[in-house]
Design a protein around this motif. Structure first.
Motif, PDB file in Angstrom:
ATOM      1  N   LEU A 309       0.810  -1.214   0.000  1.00 53.66           N
ATOM      2  CA  LEU A 309       0.000   0.000   0.000  1.00 53.66           C
ATOM      3  C   LEU A 309       0.847   1.268   0.000  1.00 53.66           C
ATOM      4  O   LEU A 309       0.512   2.255  -0.665  1.00 53.66           O
ATOM      5  CB  LEU A 309      -0.957  -0.004   1.189  1.00 53.66           C
ATOM      6  N   VAL A 310       1.950   1.268   0.733  1.00 49.64           N
ATOM      7  CA  VAL A 310       2.855   2.424   0.714  1.00 49.64           C
ATOM      8  C   VAL A 310       3.497   2.568  -0.663  1.00 49.64           C
ATOM      9  O   VAL A 310       3.600   3.680  -1.207  1.00 49.64           O
ATOM     10  CB  VAL A 310       3.933   2.297   1.815  1.00 49.64           C
ATOM     11  N   ILE A 311       3.941   1.459  -1.222  1.00 48.29           N
ATOM     12  CA  ILE A 311       4.557   1.514  -2.552  1.00 48.29           C
ATOM     13  C   ILE A 311       3.547   2.005  -3.578  1.00 48.29           C
ATOM     14  O   ILE A 311       3.847   2.868  -4.416  1.00 48.29           O
ATOM     15  CB  ILE A 311       5.133   0.130  -2.926  1.00 48.29           C
ATOM     16  N   HIS A 312       2.322   1.470  -3.519  1.00 52.19           N
ATOM     17  CA  HIS A 312       1.288   1.931  -4.440  1.00 52.19           C
ATOM     18  C   HIS A 312       1.049   3.429  -4.290  1.00 52.19           C
ATOM     19  O   HIS A 312       0.957   4.168  -5.279  1.00 52.19           O
ATOM     20  CB  HIS A 312      -0.023   1.177  -4.204  1.00 52.19           C
ATOM     21  N   ALA A 313       0.945   3.903  -3.045  1.00 54.09           N
ATOM     22  CA  ALA A 313       0.648   5.320  -2.810  1.00 54.09           C
ATOM     23  C   ALA A 313       1.721   6.229  -3.411  1.00 54.09           C
ATOM     24  O   ALA A 313       1.409   7.282  -3.984  1.00 54.09           O
ATOM     25  CB  ALA A 313       0.511   5.580  -1.313  1.00 54.09           C
ATOM     26  N   LEU A 314       2.975   5.832  -3.317  1.00 54.01           N
ATOM     27  CA  LEU A 314       4.059   6.662  -3.831  1.00 54.01           C
ATOM     28  C   LEU A 314       4.213   6.541  -5.342  1.00 54.01           C
ATOM     29  O   LEU A 314       4.660   7.473  -5.999  1.00 54.01           O
ATOM     30  CB  LEU A 314       5.364   6.305  -3.120  1.00 54.01           C
ATOM     31  N   TYR A 321      -6.108   4.384  -1.198  1.00 51.91           N
ATOM     32  CA  TYR A 321      -6.166   2.996  -0.729  1.00 51.91           C
ATOM     33  C   TYR A 321      -5.433   2.843   0.604  1.00 51.91           C
ATOM     34  O   TYR A 321      -5.886   2.131   1.497  1.00 51.91           O
ATOM     35  CB  TYR A 321      -5.570   2.049  -1.774  1.00 51.91           C
ATOM     36  N   LEU A 322      -4.293   3.492   0.728  1.00 54.85           N
ATOM     37  CA  LEU A 322      -3.535   3.445   1.980  1.00 54.85           C
ATOM     38  C   LEU A 322      -4.364   4.026   3.122  1.00 54.85           C
ATOM     39  O   LEU A 322      -4.429   3.452   4.222  1.00 54.85           O
ATOM     40  CB  LEU A 322      -2.226   4.217   1.818  1.00 54.85           C
ATOM     41  N   LYS A 323      -5.023   5.134   2.867  1.00 53.19           N
ATOM     42  CA  LYS A 323      -5.831   5.789   3.898  1.00 53.19           C
ATOM     43  C   LYS A 323      -7.031   4.922   4.285  1.00 53.19           C
ATOM     44  O   LYS A 323      -7.338   4.776   5.482  1.00 53.19           O
ATOM     45  CB  LYS A 323      -6.305   7.155   3.396  1.00 53.19           C
ATOM     46  N   SER A 324      -7.687   4.314   3.299  1.00 51.49           N
ATOM     47  CA  SER A 324      -8.853   3.469   3.598  1.00 51.49           C
ATOM     48  C   SER A 324      -8.461   2.284   4.463  1.00 51.49           C
ATOM     49  O   SER A 324      -9.166   1.930   5.418  1.00 51.49           O
ATOM     50  CB  SER A 324      -9.489   2.985   2.292  1.00 51.49           C
ATOM     51  N   TRP A 325      -7.325   1.675   4.136  1.00 45.16           N
ATOM     52  CA  TRP A 325      -6.851   0.547   4.950  1.00 45.16           C
ATOM     53  C   TRP A 325      -6.515   1.001   6.362  1.00 45.16           C
ATOM     54  O   TRP A 325      -6.902   0.354   7.346  1.00 45.16           O
ATOM     55  CB  TRP A 325      -5.614  -0.071   4.298  1.00 45.16           C
ATOM     56  N   MET A 326      -5.829   2.127   6.480  1.00 43.75           N
ATOM     57  CA  MET A 326      -5.398   2.596   7.792  1.00 43.75           C
ATOM     58  C   MET A 326      -6.610   2.906   8.675  1.00 43.75           C
ATOM     59  O   MET A 326      -6.590   2.645   9.883  1.00 43.75           O
ATOM     60  CB  MET A 326      -4.517   3.822   7.641  1.00 43.75           C
ATOM     61  N   GLN A 364      -1.430  -2.445 -12.576  1.00 43.20           N
ATOM     62  CA  GLN A 364      -0.622  -1.288 -12.946  1.00 43.20           C
ATOM     63  C   GLN A 364       0.632  -1.187 -12.085  1.00 43.20           C
ATOM     64  O   GLN A 364       1.720  -0.876 -12.589  1.00 43.20           O
ATOM     65  CB  GLN A 364      -1.447  -0.003 -12.834  1.00 43.20           C
ATOM     66  N   MET A 365       0.491  -1.475 -10.790  1.00 43.98           N
ATOM     67  CA  MET A 365       1.644  -1.428  -9.904  1.00 43.98           C
ATOM     68  C   MET A 365       2.681  -2.477 -10.323  1.00 43.98           C
ATOM     69  O   MET A 365       3.884  -2.178 -10.393  1.00 43.98           O
ATOM     70  CB  MET A 365       1.226  -1.640  -8.456  1.00 43.98           C
ATOM     71  N   LEU A 366       2.245  -3.683 -10.604  1.00 36.90           N
ATOM     72  CA  LEU A 366       3.178  -4.751 -10.976  1.00 36.90           C
ATOM     73  C   LEU A 366       3.862  -4.440 -12.300  1.00 36.90           C
ATOM     74  O   LEU A 366       5.067  -4.691 -12.460  1.00 36.90           O
ATOM     75  CB  LEU A 366       2.450  -6.086 -11.039  1.00 36.90           C
ATOM     76  N   GLN A 367       3.117  -3.916 -13.255  1.00 32.34           N
ATOM     77  CA  GLN A 367       3.725  -3.561 -14.539  1.00 32.34           C
ATOM     78  C   GLN A 367       4.788  -2.475 -14.355  1.00 32.34           C
ATOM     79  O   GLN A 367       5.846  -2.510 -14.994  1.00 32.34           O
ATOM     80  CB  GLN A 367       2.641  -3.095 -15.509  1.00 32.34           C
ATOM     81  N   THR A 368       4.507  -1.536 -13.465  1.00 35.71           N
ATOM     82  CA  THR A 368       5.471  -0.472 -13.199  1.00 35.71           C
ATOM     83  C   THR A 368       6.727  -1.025 -12.542  1.00 35.71           C
ATOM     84  O   THR A 368       7.853  -0.680 -12.918  1.00 35.71           O
ATOM     85  CB  THR A 368       4.836   0.608 -12.309  1.00 35.71           C
TER      86      THR A 368
END
Length: 584
Positions: A309-314, A321-326, A364-368
């Motif tokens: 989630l941190v990696i995705h956010a940055l 998504y990070l905020k919703s989980w937190m 998208q995250m994995l492709q990046t």
């Protein structure tokens, strides 16, 4: 609660009840005494209040015993010298990844739990590290090496080991079993009694032990006792979710597994009231949380959803998504806390992101990450489909850019990710290579053929020293700043692992939350610009109390206008506090 609040008779009764449930055909009284005998003589019986099990000063370093090497010196000795010279007073605890003789998986296929790998050093070296730091040791509890004495004895029909392993008929439908790998579950093995098929959750060199046999339980209690005797204070239960197997079930998170964890906690606390259990369960978030039990299982659980989630956010410049989980995360129970990390010796686990990131966002995250040189490891689901299990990449290279491509903010993103981890409720844990902005190790990946090797570099001491001393280089910038942030954190009561936490609602590019010390003497507003663009922060939006003085712990800036605006540079981090005397 520790076992010191129990009389010995009360402790035995609790153990008795668990053993009756786990082993109904055994004599629970005799087995209770056997368990106490296996764990061994008590080391420490002091009463420990739950809030004093850890503090804001605690910070864990995760490392292999040979992460740094020097010719002519034992790796564990070299590691201790490096830690003493560079990180004493920064970290309070060190996790030395499996330091035992092994046959594969960089230590997680253990041949002998009672010996230190002679290529690393000896028990005296482990003892010496335990004098300087709280030492975390791995209990690789689910499986052993196929080259271990137990498995060789299984093949020859000898003790100990003859009945220590899980056997299954290959014709039985095992499709319900949850696994993190794509290899066949069963290994065909020639034995003195003919061909048998043994259970291998991870690899055919890592053969699962059978905890349905109480002798296996006693073996592992003896191993825990040995580790505690040798100075370990934190015991990490590796892959514990898979511990108990039952045909016709998923064989993950079974009630018996939780009962074994409860039993281990009782006996570990009996042995040493200061000892802590850490569960390693790389699974979806809700499943992971169950290992707190009713404050009677793991003291600490890995916060596995935090890294993706941190990696995705940055990468996305978006904290939605990070905020919703937190917001959905419960405060840790009394006597428990989270272990926060963003990188480890394994990859970035993707199962903990299930239900938290959409399929499109995950893709998208994995492709990046693949475009930044990362690799993807796979598992097989119950329907036989291949699903991404983890992304293998160094944390530094994971931040080469964003969804828009590579850019010049790699170091800043890495530091921001660690500043988030340092401030979130729980104990922060840094992977060795994140401290030095270690890039992907393509040579080791090519040599081993294993994706995880990309983030398991072995530094020579001279090269590592050169990296952290190169003026203006990424290693020096990251190393110096992270040490500084860790030291700042250690002086703030509001960063106690159990201090109050509330998520703030700003715009997607700005991630923010509030921490308050348990005595309510300090507040810290933790604010992070997740984008490569300057962001304007209206201080009125975070409601700083006007009767108090506020300053940023990171920059030292004093906030003179509580209703004014601040300009946040790309990836700038703020820790705004009202606490004027951090030494108090």
């Amino acid at each position: 609660m520790t076992t010191d609040f129990l009389s010995l008779d009360e402790l035995k009764q609790k153990i008795h009840v668990l053993l009756q449930s786990l082993y109904p055909n055994s004599d629970p009284e005799a087995l209770t005494e056997a368990c106490l005998g296996a764990i061994g003589k008590r080391l420490n019986s002091d009463v420990v209040a739950p809030e004093r099990l850890w503090s804001e000063r605690d910070c864990l370093l995760i490392t292999y015993g040979n992460s740094v090497r020097e010719s002519g010196h034992k790796p564990l000795d070299t590691l201790q010298n490096f830690l003493h010279e560079n990180l004493q007073g920064v970290f309070t605890a060190v996790h030395i990844l499996p330091f035992f003789p092994h046959s594969s998986d960089d230590g997680f296929a253990v041949i002998d739990y009672t010996q230190v790998d002679p290529e690393l050093g000896e028990w005296d070296d482990i003892n010496a590290l335990a004098q300087d730091f709280k030492l975390m040791a791995d209990l690789v509890i689910n499986h052993v090496s196929s080259q271990s004495l137990w498995f060789r004895n299984f093949q020859y029909g000898k003790e100990p080991g003859r009945d220590y392993f899980v056997e299954a008929d290959p014709n039985y439908d095992l499709s319900m079993v949850v696994r993190p790998r794509t290899s066949p579950l069963l290994r065909k093995t020639d034995t003195a009694d003919g061909v048998k098929h043994v259970w291998c959750t991870f690899s055919h060199d890592q053969v699962d032990v059978d905890f349905r046999n109480e002798k296996v339980l006693l073996e592992y209690l003896g191993i825990i006792g040995r580790y505690l005797d040798e100075g370990a204070q934190w015991i990490r239960l590796d892959a514990v979710a898979f511990l108990w197997k039952e045909l016709g079930t998923s064989s993950i998170h079974l009630p018996q597994t939780h009962d074994v964890v409860k039993l281990i906690r009782l006996l570990t606390e009996y042995k040493n009231a200061h000892a802590l259990l850490i569960s390693e369960t790389n699974v979806p978030n809700r499943e992971n949380l169950t290992y707190f039990g009713n404050s009677n299982e793991a003291h600490i659980i890995y916060n596995f959803s935090l890294p993706p989630l941190v990696i995705h956010a940055l990468l996305a410049s978006d904290c939605t998504y990070l905020k919703s989980w937190m917001m959905s995360m419960p405060p840790s129970p009394v006597g428990c806390t989270y272990l926060n990390f963003t990188a480890s010796h394994d990859g970035i686990g993707l199962r903990p992101a299930e239900g938290l990131l959409s399929d499109d966002e995950l893709t998208q995250m994995l492709q990046t990450l693949e475009s930044f040189g990362g690799k993807i490891s796979w598992r097989t689901d119950a329907d036989g489909n291949a699903k991404a299990y983890e992304a293998n990449i160094s944390l530094y290279d994971a931040f080469k850019g964003t969804y828009q491509g590579t850019d010049r903010w790699q170091v800043e993103r890495l530091i921001a990710s660690q500043a988030i981890m340092l401030a979130v409720e729980g104990i922060p844990a840094f992977y060795f290579h994140s401290l030095f902005a270690t890039p992907n190790d393509y040579d080791k990946l090519e040599t081993t053929g294993h994706n995880r090797s990309i983030n398991r570099r072995n530094w020579s001491l001279s090269d590592l020293n050169a990296r952290i001393q190169e003026a203006g280089g990424p290693g020096q910038r990251v190393f110096d700043e992270l040490r500084r942030l860790i030291k700042i954190r250690g002086k703030q009561p509001a960063f106690h692992p159990n201090a109050t936490q509330f998520t703030l609602h700003l715009r997607p590019e700005i991630f923010a939350f509030w921490r308050q010390s348990m005595r309510r003497t300090q507040s810290i507003f933790c604010i992070y610009n997740l984008s490569d663009q300057q962001q304007e922060l209206n201080l009125a939006d975070i409601n700083l109390i006007s009767t108090e003085n506020w300053q940023d712990l990171i920059s030292g800036q004093v906030i003179s206008d509580l209703y004014g605006k601040m300009e946040l540079a790309p990836y700038q981090c703020l820790w705004l506090t009202n606490y004027s005397d951090p030494s108090a």
